[in-house]
Design a protein around this motif. Structure first.
Motif, PDB file in Angstrom:
ATOM      1  N   SER A   1       0.825  -1.200   0.000  1.00 40.98           N
ATOM      2  CA  SER A   1       0.000   0.000   0.000  1.00 40.98           C
ATOM      3  C   SER A   1       0.864   1.256   0.000  1.00 40.98           C
ATOM      4  O   SER A   1       0.608   2.205  -0.743  1.00 40.98           O
ATOM      5  CB  SER A   1      -0.918  -0.007   1.223  1.00 40.98           C
ATOM      6  N   LYS A   2       1.924   1.244   0.808  1.00 42.38           N
ATOM      7  CA  LYS A   2       2.815   2.403   0.871  1.00 42.38           C
ATOM      8  C   LYS A   2       3.547   2.600  -0.455  1.00 42.38           C
ATOM      9  O   LYS A   2       3.684   3.722  -0.928  1.00 42.38           O
ATOM     10  CB  LYS A   2       3.812   2.228   2.010  1.00 42.38           C
ATOM     11  N   VAL A   3       4.001   1.510  -1.052  1.00 44.56           N
ATOM     12  CA  VAL A   3       4.707   1.608  -2.332  1.00 44.56           C
ATOM     13  C   VAL A   3       3.779   2.128  -3.416  1.00 44.56           C
ATOM     14  O   VAL A   3       4.134   3.033  -4.182  1.00 44.56           O
ATOM     15  CB  VAL A   3       5.282   0.229  -2.749  1.00 44.56           C
ATOM     16  N   VAL A   4       2.567   1.601  -3.488  1.00 43.80           N
ATOM     17  CA  VAL A   4       1.592   2.046  -4.483  1.00 43.80           C
ATOM     18  C   VAL A   4       1.285   3.530  -4.293  1.00 43.80           C
ATOM     19  O   VAL A   4       1.220   4.290  -5.261  1.00 43.80           O
ATOM     20  CB  VAL A   4       0.301   1.187  -4.414  1.00 43.80           C
ATOM     21  N   GLU A   5       1.129   3.945  -3.036  1.00 46.48           N
ATOM     22  CA  GLU A   5       0.857   5.347  -2.746  1.00 46.48           C
ATOM     23  C   GLU A   5       2.007   6.243  -3.201  1.00 46.48           C
ATOM     24  O   GLU A   5       1.798   7.284  -3.807  1.00 46.48           O
ATOM     25  CB  GLU A   5       0.636   5.496  -1.236  1.00 46.48           C
ATOM     26  N   GLU A   6       3.244   5.794  -2.921  1.00 49.55           N
ATOM     27  CA  GLU A   6       4.418   6.588  -3.305  1.00 49.55           C
ATOM     28  C   GLU A   6       4.583   6.670  -4.811  1.00 49.55           C
ATOM     29  O   GLU A   6       5.104   7.643  -5.343  1.00 49.55           O
ATOM     30  CB  GLU A   6       5.680   6.021  -2.665  1.00 49.55           C
ATOM     31  N   LEU A   7       4.143   5.628  -5.516  1.00 53.92           N
ATOM     32  CA  LEU A   7       4.267   5.613  -6.967  1.00 53.92           C
ATOM     33  C   LEU A   7       3.089   6.286  -7.660  1.00 53.92           C
ATOM     34  O   LEU A   7       3.031   6.338  -8.876  1.00 53.92           O
ATOM     35  CB  LEU A   7       4.418   4.175  -7.466  1.00 53.92           C
ATOM     36  N   GLY A   8       2.141   6.768  -6.870  1.00 55.03           N
ATOM     37  CA  GLY A   8       1.013   7.494  -7.440  1.00 55.03           C
ATOM     38  C   GLY A   8      -0.094   6.608  -7.951  1.00 55.03           C
ATOM     39  O   GLY A   8      -0.902   7.044  -8.758  1.00 55.03           O
ATOM     40  N   GLY A   9      -0.131   5.383  -7.478  1.00 56.85           N
ATOM     41  CA  GLY A   9      -1.186   4.450  -7.904  1.00 56.85           C
ATOM     42  C   GLY A   9      -2.468   4.714  -7.166  1.00 56.85           C
ATOM     43  O   GLY A   9      -2.636   5.710  -6.477  1.00 56.85           O
TER      44      GLY A   9
END
Length: 124
Positions: free
Chosen positions: A115-123
């Protein structure tokens, strides 16, 4: 060393220092895993993941677990170990490959990291 130059350190100080080291290792390796996952650097992600796992083991030892418990050396065969691949769609946040994981804490940690990675990548 002579008696005069020998440095005596209390057990409490050693434990405090080890705990601080393990917590720092945990935090830094967790950040590194997220960074290298988003940078798509698999080899460095794996190294950071190993360091992260070691930090958990150190913290468990400091909480009183034995090496035998941590390393899983028991007479019973544990089938809860996870071995496999996880696929993440960074646009949608959909995660595949965690259905066979029995440990709910591990699933939650994986989903939180994703979730954090997706958020950081703008997903999504």
């Amino acid at each position: 060393m002579t008696k005069e130059t020998k440095n005596t350190v209390s057990a409490e100080t050693i434990v405090e220092n080890l705990k601080e080291f393990a917590e720092t290792l945990h935090d830094e390796s967790k950040e590194a895993m997220l960074y290298y996952l988003s940078a798509k650097n698999v080899s460095k992600f794996k190294i950071a993941n190993i360091m992260h796992n070691i930090s958990h083991d150190l913290l468990d030892i400091l909480d009183g677990k034995s090496a035998k418990e941590i390393l899983g050396e028991s007479d019973e065969e544990d089938s809860s170990d996870f071995v496999g691949s996880i696929a993440i769609n960074v646009e949608t946040g959909k995660v595949e490959g965690i259905d066979d994981i029995k440990d709910t804490k591990v699933k939650e940690q994986i989903l939180a990291a994703v979730s954090k990675v997706v958020e950081e990548l703008g997903g999504n």
